[in-house]
Design a protein around this motif. Sequence first.
Motif, short mmCIF file in Angstrom:
data_model
loop_
_atom_site.label_atom_id
_atom_site.label_comp_id
_atom_site.label_asym_id
_atom_site.label_seq_id
_atom_site.Cartn_x
_atom_site.Cartn_y
_atom_site.Cartn_z
N LEU A 4 -9.20 -52.92 -16.66
CA LEU A 4 -9.60 -52.69 -18.04
C LEU A 4 -9.84 -54.01 -18.78
N VAL A 5 -9.01 -55.00 -18.51
CA VAL A 5 -9.20 -56.32 -19.14
C VAL A 5 -10.49 -56.96 -18.64
N GLU A 6 -10.75 -56.84 -17.32
CA GLU A 6 -11.99 -57.40 -16.77
C GLU A 6 -13.21 -56.77 -17.44
N ASN A 7 -13.19 -55.46 -17.59
CA ASN A 7 -14.33 -54.78 -18.20
C ASN A 7 -14.47 -55.14 -19.68
N LYS A 8 -13.36 -55.39 -20.34
CA LYS A 8 -13.41 -55.77 -21.75
C LYS A 8 -14.01 -57.16 -21.95
N LEU A 9 -13.69 -58.09 -21.04
CA LEU A 9 -14.15 -59.47 -21.19
C LEU A 9 -15.50 -59.74 -20.54
N ARG A 10 -16.04 -58.80 -19.84
CA ARG A 10 -17.31 -59.00 -19.13
C ARG A 10 -18.46 -59.16 -20.12
N LYS B 137 -19.44 -61.24 -14.90
CA LYS B 137 -19.66 -62.57 -15.47
C LYS B 137 -18.90 -62.64 -16.78
N TYR B 138 -18.25 -63.79 -17.01
CA TYR B 138 -17.44 -63.96 -18.21
C TYR B 138 -18.01 -65.08 -19.07
N ASP B 139 -17.70 -65.03 -20.34
CA ASP B 139 -18.20 -66.02 -21.29
C ASP B 139 -17.63 -67.39 -20.96
N ALA B 140 -18.50 -68.38 -20.78
CA ALA B 140 -18.07 -69.73 -20.41
C ALA B 140 -17.36 -70.43 -21.56
N GLU B 141 -17.64 -70.05 -22.79
CA GLU B 141 -17.03 -70.72 -23.95
C GLU B 141 -15.72 -70.08 -24.37
N ASP B 142 -15.38 -68.95 -23.80
CA ASP B 142 -14.11 -68.29 -24.12
C ASP B 142 -12.98 -69.03 -23.42
N SER B 143 -11.95 -69.40 -24.18
CA SER B 143 -10.84 -70.15 -23.59
C SER B 143 -9.53 -69.37 -23.71
N SER B 144 -9.61 -68.06 -23.83
CA SER B 144 -8.40 -67.27 -23.99
C SER B 144 -7.63 -67.17 -22.68
N GLU B 145 -6.36 -66.82 -22.80
CA GLU B 145 -5.50 -66.68 -21.62
C GLU B 145 -5.99 -65.54 -20.72
N MET B 146 -6.45 -64.47 -21.31
CA MET B 146 -6.89 -63.32 -20.52
C MET B 146 -8.13 -63.67 -19.70
N LYS B 147 -9.02 -64.47 -20.26
CA LYS B 147 -10.21 -64.87 -19.53
C LYS B 147 -9.84 -65.76 -18.35
N GLN B 148 -8.85 -66.65 -18.56
CA GLN B 148 -8.40 -67.49 -17.46
C GLN B 148 -7.77 -66.66 -16.34
N ILE B 149 -7.05 -65.62 -16.70
CA ILE B 149 -6.43 -64.75 -15.70
C ILE B 149 -7.48 -64.02 -14.87
N VAL B 150 -8.46 -63.43 -15.54
CA VAL B 150 -9.47 -62.69 -14.78
C VAL B 150 -10.36 -63.62 -13.97
N GLN B 151 -10.56 -64.85 -14.46
CA GLN B 151 -11.35 -65.81 -13.70
C GLN B 151 -10.60 -66.28 -12.46
N GLU C 30 -3.91 -72.37 -2.50
CA GLU C 30 -3.93 -71.51 -3.69
C GLU C 30 -2.50 -71.21 -4.13
N PHE C 31 -2.27 -71.17 -5.43
CA PHE C 31 -0.96 -70.82 -5.94
C PHE C 31 -0.65 -69.36 -5.61
N ALA C 32 0.63 -69.06 -5.42
CA ALA C 32 1.04 -67.70 -5.08
C ALA C 32 0.69 -66.72 -6.20
N ARG C 33 0.76 -67.17 -7.44
CA ARG C 33 0.44 -66.26 -8.55
C ARG C 33 -1.05 -65.91 -8.56
N ASP C 34 -1.90 -66.88 -8.17
CA ASP C 34 -3.34 -66.59 -8.11
C ASP C 34 -3.64 -65.63 -6.96
N ARG C 35 -2.98 -65.82 -5.84
CA ARG C 35 -3.19 -64.89 -4.71
C ARG C 35 -2.68 -63.51 -5.08
#
Length: 162
Positions: A14-20, A60-74, A141-146
């Motif tokens: 749901l977060v991915e679809n919201k930030l797409r 595809k996500y907004d390149a100028e968005d620097s929110s935490e949620m965008k970093q997580i989905v990226q 890769e970090f364990a949290r990213d995996r």
Amino acid sequence: MAKANIVVPSDITLVENKLRVGRRRLGPLEWTGLMLTPPMLHIHYSKLDRGDMRAILTKKYDAEDSSEMKQIVQRRQESVSKHVVSTNFMWAGGGAFAGAVWWSFRRYNYQARLIAIPFFFYFGTFAGRMIGDVVTSRNAEFARDRFLGSLPAKVYMPATEA
């Protein structure tokens, strides 16, 4: 009366679809990695199948968005991309080992080849997976990213007590 299980998108989906903001094209190694991913029988919806991975990779996500949620989905998208690209190396390792056995046993009859090839193909998939992890730097890769990359895209809707 038996209750039916309803499959719904997970929270991360749901977060991915919201930030797409658009559609991302798959690279050639991602495309072949998805094609070489075998189909999955979902019993508990605890893993990503080929369609879910394609859906994650084509967002595809907004390149100028620097929110935490965008970093997580990226990070999740990068982890899934590394996993898919390393699938190519798994199959290449299996093929290389099987080809080496086929060539090494060229002086023997076909029965000897048929006995040895499946075992070496299987061992080659492990070697190819290790090489693929190193090439895609999935081993660093970090364990949290995996973990983010392994979260399922669909889950069963929790049953509510009535």
